[in-house]
Design a protein around this motif. Structure first.
Motif, PDB file in Angstrom:
ATOM      1  N   VAL A  57       0.852  -0.587   1.328  1.00  0.00           N
ATOM      2  CA  VAL A  57       2.261  -0.760   1.691  1.00  0.00           C
ATOM      3  C   VAL A  57       3.129  -0.759   0.435  1.00  0.00           C
ATOM      4  O   VAL A  57       4.187  -0.115   0.383  1.00  0.00           O
ATOM      5  CB  VAL A  57       2.444  -2.069   2.480  1.00  0.00           C
ATOM      6  N   ARG A  58       2.671  -1.450  -0.583  1.00  0.00           N
ATOM      7  CA  ARG A  58       3.433  -1.474  -1.845  1.00  0.00           C
ATOM      8  C   ARG A  58       3.582  -0.071  -2.406  1.00  0.00           C
ATOM      9  O   ARG A  58       4.654   0.338  -2.851  1.00  0.00           O
ATOM     10  CB  ARG A  58       2.697  -2.338  -2.869  1.00  0.00           C
ATOM     11  N   CYS A  59       2.462   0.649  -2.380  1.00  0.00           N
ATOM     12  CA  CYS A  59       2.459   1.980  -2.957  1.00  0.00           C
ATOM     13  C   CYS A  59       3.389   2.887  -2.166  1.00  0.00           C
ATOM     14  O   CYS A  59       4.155   3.669  -2.730  1.00  0.00           O
ATOM     15  CB  CYS A  59       1.029   2.515  -2.937  1.00  0.00           C
ATOM     16  N   ARG A  60       3.312   2.770  -0.839  1.00  0.00           N
ATOM     17  CA  ARG A  60       4.146   3.626  -0.006  1.00  0.00           C
ATOM     18  C   ARG A  60       5.618   3.360  -0.296  1.00  0.00           C
ATOM     19  O   ARG A  60       6.408   4.290  -0.432  1.00  0.00           O
ATOM     20  CB  ARG A  60       3.831   3.324   1.456  1.00  0.00           C
ATOM     21  N   GLN A  61       5.968   2.095  -0.410  1.00  0.00           N
ATOM     22  CA  GLN A  61       7.353   1.754  -0.712  1.00  0.00           C
ATOM     23  C   GLN A  61       7.750   2.364  -2.056  1.00  0.00           C
ATOM     24  O   GLN A  61       8.811   2.963  -2.199  1.00  0.00           O
ATOM     25  CB  GLN A  61       7.523   0.234  -0.725  1.00  0.00           C
ATOM     26  N   SER A 109      10.918  -8.190   0.332  1.00  0.00           N
ATOM     27  CA  SER A 109       9.672  -8.270   1.087  1.00  0.00           C
ATOM     28  C   SER A 109       8.558  -7.418   0.505  1.00  0.00           C
ATOM     29  O   SER A 109       7.473  -7.368   1.040  1.00  0.00           O
ATOM     30  CB  SER A 109       9.924  -7.897   2.545  1.00  0.00           C
ATOM     31  N   TYR A 110       8.835  -6.730  -0.598  1.00  0.00           N
ATOM     32  CA  TYR A 110       7.735  -5.998  -1.244  1.00  0.00           C
ATOM     33  C   TYR A 110       7.251  -6.793  -2.436  1.00  0.00           C
ATOM     34  O   TYR A 110       7.946  -6.883  -3.435  1.00  0.00           O
ATOM     35  CB  TYR A 110       8.191  -4.604  -1.670  1.00  0.00           C
ATOM     36  N   GLY A 111       6.095  -7.396  -2.271  1.00  0.00           N
ATOM     37  CA  GLY A 111       5.607  -8.231  -3.384  1.00  0.00           C
ATOM     38  C   GLY A 111       5.114  -7.379  -4.467  1.00  0.00           C
ATOM     39  O   GLY A 111       4.047  -7.408  -4.893  1.00  0.00           O
ATOM     40  N   ALA A 150      -4.385   5.158   4.199  1.00  0.00           N
ATOM     41  CA  ALA A 150      -4.862   3.885   3.661  1.00  0.00           C
ATOM     42  C   ALA A 150      -4.258   2.710   4.410  1.00  0.00           C
ATOM     43  O   ALA A 150      -4.817   1.611   4.400  1.00  0.00           O
ATOM     44  CB  ALA A 150      -4.527   3.778   2.181  1.00  0.00           C
ATOM     45  N   LEU A 151      -3.124   2.934   5.070  1.00  0.00           N
ATOM     46  CA  LEU A 151      -2.526   1.840   5.840  1.00  0.00           C
ATOM     47  C   LEU A 151      -3.446   1.384   6.955  1.00  0.00           C
ATOM     48  O   LEU A 151      -3.328   0.284   7.464  1.00  0.00           O
ATOM     49  CB  LEU A 151      -1.204   2.313   6.453  1.00  0.00           C
TER      50      LEU A 151
END
Lengths: 135, 1156
Positions: free
Chosen positions: B1140-1144, A133-135, B1127-1128
């Protein structure tokens, strides 16, 4: 799942963040939760003003042993994607699970969620479900 | 002696299996070169190797024979005697029986068999002996892959090069080959196998030959490979792809008609496979085999093939994806996948092969007839179900393909379907007198049946394409007596009327689309078969034109009409139909030209221009006419503008000019150079200005001036040198007649410059609008001139431009930049006509004290003319104290001049940049910057305004960025390759220490600004190699630039540079040391409020950062995660997604829990 009820405002945080749930993989199948109809667009309520999100998911069978894991995945994903101001409620759809009450209780208990995430096996499992789910 | 010992050693090391591969290869090379250079004869080599070739030790013998074979393989082009070849081939032929040293024997045979005639070939009898021994001794399938490959190569070579000697082997050969190739699986060997079968089939074409009797067996072996199922993971290892194999197999399948009884049933059966690639392959193979097997043999399969084609098409066509507005629409816009395409190709092939048979199949086909019988239900496109549309589309395709294949089939299709379609459309046959009863006109006005309309258009289109295809071939091959011709002729009038009325009345897109297409087809038949009279042709044009002028509110209809007109225009232009061209000219082109010049405001002006430029592109003769009309319209408008104060709307003129420079000019230039056409516009504009001595306008029309300048630039740029010369002369004469132009001669003395300059400057102060027009237009001409074009009285022009620069005229600055960019060097021969060479011009520019004299009184006394190369220009820039506007103008001017120099790679650009640097360093004098000693002593007392310093920093942007307006390839700038890289690498060593050492915040920030301008326009590669040193400065700049909202663009481009560094492997290494600073800066930029792109890119940079070594970034983790969680909540969605990508990415570099 990609469009919640409030899709009139495409740039609102709700829309953006709800989209993140669709790709979560089922713990037992190679399909996503959306494909399995475990979560649908209608089952998500967002109140941006009150900073409140409620997700209602439907396990595939009544005795689904994975219900808590699915719920945990949803919670982790939302925790990682939403700003911290949101309160997230995750529930099993009424009547869709044998031990509905206990699952709901377990999923919304801060302490128990935190404890679950200390368990490396569980975290691995959750991460595996979230991976696509992380594109 | 030495040679023989070397030989012995080499042989030993090759034969010795314990030696390494490289040693073996080296010894092979040594031996080969010995033989090649005639130091050693082949016989000598054989004698030397005797022991190795005959020993009973299998391993040594095998190596020895392999050595001999390999040596021979490298001597293919060395002439050898026949006796030698004979004895060698005899030896190798014998050795084929010796399975322990088979490899060497095969290599040797192959080497000898592949020899060309001029170097000595194997004789036929020897070849036969090889073949014989091969068939007797070799069990190919029991060998390893490499040996099998050699075997097949040998077989192929035998069949291809010695067909006469192997043919007598007959049955034995065919049988042997069957045995050898049976159940081969290696792709490389299979390629050879297929080829062998193909050649074999060529060898025995006889009905009674051995192949005919073995065909069944052979095909049994071959057939099991179909369809090719190729699962080799990496096709590139072998250099063989599935397509190669498939193609080779097609050739093998279609190699002989004897395969027909086996192949066609197999292919038809595989068509029902569920694998798409099997279907595609079957259809492809069928197409290939049909041609080779011949019409007679294919006769009995016709029914089955027709059914298969129909089936494949119906099942493979997908939903329509294209709308009626798209350019390339086939049929009803259904998407045809590969299967459908192959099926249609097959249909085309079989119809070409046997048209009568297949046409009768089509005509009798129940499905098609049923659709035609029930076509009345397809009344309107929107009411047809998807299935119905699909059926209609398929029938249309069938009819169009069959009608397209030949005249005979076209006749047949027209005979069978056309009258029926006409009947359904409600169009009765023209009676003998040619009139129609009054009822007909009422019939026409009713709506046309859509299904019939569509099929009718498909038929017309295929007939038109068929006839148009015969253009070069005997044009009489289609005579007027053909059935389709006479049929079409009898209906053409009615069809035209019906289509026209549909266009006018129908509300449906589909109807409009096909009606317009129908009219276009009717109008584009080649003259000799055209069913239309000229009057009918004209009426079609008139219909379209009336739509263009009146129905511009119906977008689709309007667009389609314009497209149809353009197509008709280019068709008749291409086919040289003079009669039609003249009516097209009269009806369409003249009308459309008059549209533009008319003061008719019913039709929107942009549409007028779209129509006019569209029509123009359909043919040269039309374009020339249109250019004339357009130019006249421009002249009228301009002269109105010059003469009358109350300009109706400058907007129209601007649009006209834009259309002229963006659409018309490039087209003319691409389609042959028409210098006189290109020349006309600039010259006329100049004469117009000349004739209007008094401009009565008071209002500034900057937009109009800009548009005129652009048109002027483009027109001049496309001209040849001679025409440019004429234009410049003309322009110069206008310029010199203007009020402000100094006509007295200048001398080269500085003081006189100053005097002249003073006068000039005073004149420039009160420029009239007319003068400004003249000046700007003259600058445009100069900008677009080729380097070879001489500029008259260059010195005066230079003076003039320099003076006007101070007034803030950017075109003058750009023109000056162009001049210094293109001017020939003194030694250069190009200089001949120009009265001033580059060095001299530069001297003039840099020595002039004009800048000083401008500001009355407040002239700083500068040291002026110091040593020769000193630039007093620089001082003069600094000279103006009270008023900083001229200073800024002077800096802008200087930066354009610098750009011109930079592009051509002139060393003076360094001086120019030094001047800018001096400005930047103005505030801290303590700095021991070397340049100051020379030229800055004069200005040390100055207190410069910050805006002046800022403009000096921004001058670097002008230097580095590409300009649309001037100094690019289009305007013939002299551009040295890699000039940006070069400038970057000269500037960086200077800027870096300056930024590092500088304490004053203002000049430091300005230096950073200049740095940012340079770096953001440099290609990434040179930056990467310097990344380590640059990163700290980039970070400095980022933190400096994020304060002011006006800097957001430069901030963004600098951030892009950083992200480029971060995403590169080499760049990442450079970042490691500064990781902490980078993260600090990026986290600040995450909340940058002025530009979403900055925030997004900053987060992307952070994602890239997360890939750095773990130990290095782990300490920053918490900081990043905190910044990201803000930033979210970003108002922009793209930013949140990146967040969200960065946080992950950052959360997962350590513990995966949520507790940060």
């Amino acid at each position: 799942m990609d469009r919640c009820k409030c899709n009139s405002d495409l740039s609102s945080p709700k829309h953006c963040n709800i989209e993140r749930l669709r790709d979560i993989k089922d713990p037992e199948h190679p399909y996503s939760l959306e494909e399995l109809k475990v979560i649908t667009e209608d089952a998500i309520e967002v109140d941006d003003v009150q900073s409140y999100v409620r997700v209602t998911f439907t396990p595939t069978v009544e005795h689904c042993s994975m219900a808590t894991i699915i719920g945990l995945c949803l919670r982790v994903k939302l925790l990682r994607s939403l700003p911290s101001r949101y309160k997230v409620d995750i529930r099993v759809a009424p009547g869709s699970h044998a031990s509905e009450a206990s699952v709901n209780k377990q999923l919304n208990d801060k302490e128990r969620v935190a404890a679950a995430l200390e368990n490396p096996n569980l975290v691995d499992m959750v991460d595996e479900c979230l991976a696509p789910s992380y594109g | 002696m030495a040679e023989s010992s070397r030989l012995g050693q080499s042989i030993d090391s090759f034969v010795d299996a314990s030696c390494s591969l490289t040693q073996q290869a080296a010894s092979l090379d040594t031996i080969t070169s010995l033989v090649k250079n005639d130091v050693l004869s082949v016989e000598g080599l054989v004698r030397e190797m005797e022991m190795y070739l005959t020993t009973t030790d299998n391993i040594i013998r095998a190596r020895g024979i392999l050595l001999l074979g390999e040596v021979l393989a490298r001597l293919v082009s060395k002439p050898l005697e026949n006796a030698t070849i004979h004895s060698l081939i005899g030896f190798f032929t014998d050795r084929l029986a010796d399975w322990k040293c088979l490899r060497g024997a095969l290599v040797g045979c192959l080497a000898l068999m592949r020899r060309k005639r001029d170097a000595g070939m194997v004789t036929d009898t020897d070849a036969k002996a090889v073949a014989h021994s091969f068939l007797q001794n070799l069990q190919v399938q029991s060998l390893g892959q490499h040996d099998r490959k050699l075997c097949f190569e040998l077989l192929e070579c035998l069949l291809e090069c010695y067909p006469d000697s192997v043919a007598p082997l007959g049955d034995e050969l065919v049988y042997g080959i069957c045995e050898a190739v049976d159940s081969e699986k290696d792709p490389q060997c299979l390629m050879l196998t297929f080829r062998i079968i193909e050649v074999l089939a060529r060898l025995f074409p006889d009905q009674s030959g051995p192949l005919a009797s073995f065909a069944g067996d052979l095909f049994e072996i071959l057939g099991c490979y179909f369809p090719i199922h190729f699962t080799h993971p990496k096709a590139e290892d072998l250099g063989i792809k599935r397509d190669d194999l498939s193609e080779a197999l097609t050739l093998a399948f279609s190699s002989t008609p004897f395969f027909e009884p086996f192949a066609i049933p197999l292919l038809l059966e595989k068509l029902s496979s569920s694998l798409p690639f099997a279907k595609v392959d079957s259809l492809k193979y069928l197409s290939g085999c049909t041609l080779k097997y011949g019409a007679e043999r294919m006769l009995k399969h016709a029914g089955a093939i027709w059914l298969a084609i129909k089936d494949a098409i119906y099942n493979s066509i997908q939903e329509p994806a294209l709308s009626f507005t798209s350019e390339s629409l086939v049929g009803l816009g259904f998407q045809e996948n590969e299967i459908a395409k192959e099926a249609l190709t097959l249909l085309q092939r079989v119809i070409v092969q046997n048209d009568s048979l297949y046409l009768s199949l089509i005509v009798k086909d129940e499905d098609i007839n049923m659709i035609l019988n029930t076509i009345t239900i397809y009344e309107s496109y929107n009411d047809i179900y998807l299935q119905g549309k699909l059926k209609l589309h398929v029938v249309g395709r069938f009819l169009s393909i069959s009608a397209r294949s030949s005249i005979a089939s076209c006749n047949r299709v027209f005979e069978s379907y056309f009258p029926r379609l006409m009947e359904i459309l409600g169009l009765p046959v023209k009676n003998l007198s040619g009139d129609h009863s009054p009822i007909v006109s009422s019939l026409i006005s009713k709506r046309l049946n859509f299904g019939a309309l569509y099929l009718c258009i498909e038929l017309l289109a295929s007939y038109r394409d068929l006839t148009a295809g015969f253009k070069e071939i005997a044009s009489k091959s289609i005579s007027a007596s053909e059935t389709c011709y006479s049929m079409l002729q009898s209906y053409s009038n009615l069809l035209t009327k019906a289509f026209c009325s549909t266009l006018a009345t129908s509300p449906q897109d589909a109807d409009i689309y096909f009606a317009a297409k129908g009219l276009q087809i009717l109008a584009t038949f080649p003259g000799y078969v055209s069913p239309m009279l000229t009057s009918e042709f004209e009426s079609i044009l008139i219909t379209f034109m009336s739509i263009i002028t009146l129905h511009f509110k119906k977008t689709l209809l309007w667009k389609l009409s314009l497209k149809a007109l353009v197509n008709i225009g280019s068709f008749i232009d291409e086919y040289h139909e003079s009669e039609k061209v003249s009516s097209y000219m009269g009806v369409v082109v003249e009308k459309i030209v008059s549209l533009v010049s008319l003061d008719d405001f019913t039709m929107p002006f942009p549409l007028k221009l779209e129509a006019i430029s569209g029509i123009g592109t359909s043919g040269l003769s039309y374009m020339l006419k249109i250019v004339q009309g357009l130019e006249e319209a421009i002249y009228t408008n301009l002269s109105e503008f010059y003469a009358h104060e109350n300009m109706k709307s400058p907007d129209i003129t601007v649009r006209l000019l834009e259309c002229y420079s963006n659409k018309v000019l490039p087209w003319i230039h691409e389609n042959g150079s028409f210098d006189e056409v290109l020349l006309r516009f600039p010259v006329n504009v100049w004469s117009q200005i000349e004739s209007h001595v008094d401009f009565s306008i008071q209002v500034q029309e900057m937009e109009l001036l800009d548009a005129t300048m652009t048109a002027m630039r483009h027109a001049v740029a496309f001209c040849s040198v001679e025409s440019q010369n004429k234009i410049i002369q003309k322009a110069y004469s206008v310029l010199s007649s203007s009020t402000f132009f100094p006509l007295k001669e200048f001398t080269s003395l500085t003081i006189q410059f100053q005097l002249g300059g003073l006068q000039l400057a005073q004149k420039i102060d009160n420029l009239s609008y007319r003068d400004e027009w003249i000046l700007s237009l003259f600058a445009s001409v100069v900008i677009a001139a080729r380097p070879q074009t001489p500029i008259p009285n260059l010195k005066e022009i230079l003076q003039l431009f320099m003076t006007t620069i101070l007034k803030g005229s950017v075109p003058a600055a750009q023109a000056l930049g162009s001049i210094v960019n293109k001017l020939g060097k003194e030694s250069n021969e190009l200089k001949i006509s120009s009265d001033c060479a580059l060095e001299e011009a530069l001297e003039t520019i840099f020595r002039t004290k004009l800048w000083n004299s401008h500001d009355n009184g407040a002239v700083m006394k500068c040291s002026g003319i110091n040593n020769g190369s000193e630039m007093s220009f620089a001082d003069s820039c600094l000279g103006v104290v009270n008023n900083n506007l001229p200073q800024i103008h002077a800096i802008t001017g200087l930066s354009w001049i610098g750009k011109g120099l930079l592009l051509r790679g002139h060393e003076k650009v360094k001086d120019v940049t030094m001047i800018f640097l001096e400005f930047l360093l103005e505030n801290n004098k303590s700095d021991a910057f070397p340049l100051k000693q020379n030229s800055l002593e004069s200005s040390c007392e100055l207190d410069l305004h910050p805006s002046v310093i800022k403009s000096a920093a921004d001058a670097f942007r002008i230097l580095m960025s590409d300009s649309e307006v001037c100094l690019n390839r289009k305007f013939h700038a002299v551009i040295r390759p890699l000039y940006k890289q070069r400038f970057f690498s000269t500037m960086m060593p200077i800027l870096q220490p300056l930024i590092m050492k500088n304490d004053s915040s203002l000049s430091r920030s300005m230096l950073c600004r200049a740095f940012a301008h340079i770096i953001s326009d440099t290609p990434l590669t040179p930056i990467l190699s310097e990344a380590k040193k640059l990163i700290p400065i980039i970070l400095d700049c980022l933190s400096m630039l994020n304060k002011d909202i006006q800097d957001k663009d430069i901030l963004y481009s600098l951030l892009l540079v950083l992200s480029g560094i971060l995403t590169d492997k080499k760049g990442q290494e450079a970042v490691i040391e500064n990781a902490h600073h980078v993260v600090n800066n990026l986290t600040k930029l995450i909340v940058y409020p002025h530009m979403m792109l900055v925030r997004e890119t900053a987060i992307q940079c952070l994602v890239a950062m997360s890939e750095l070594p773990h130990a290095r970034i782990y300490p920053m983790r918490i900081q990043v995660l905190r910044a990201i969680s803000n930033a979210l909540n970003d108002p922009k969605r793209a930013v949140r997604q990146e967040a969200v990508r960065c946080r992950q990415a950052w959360a997962s570099i350590a513990s995966r829990s949520l507790h940060f």
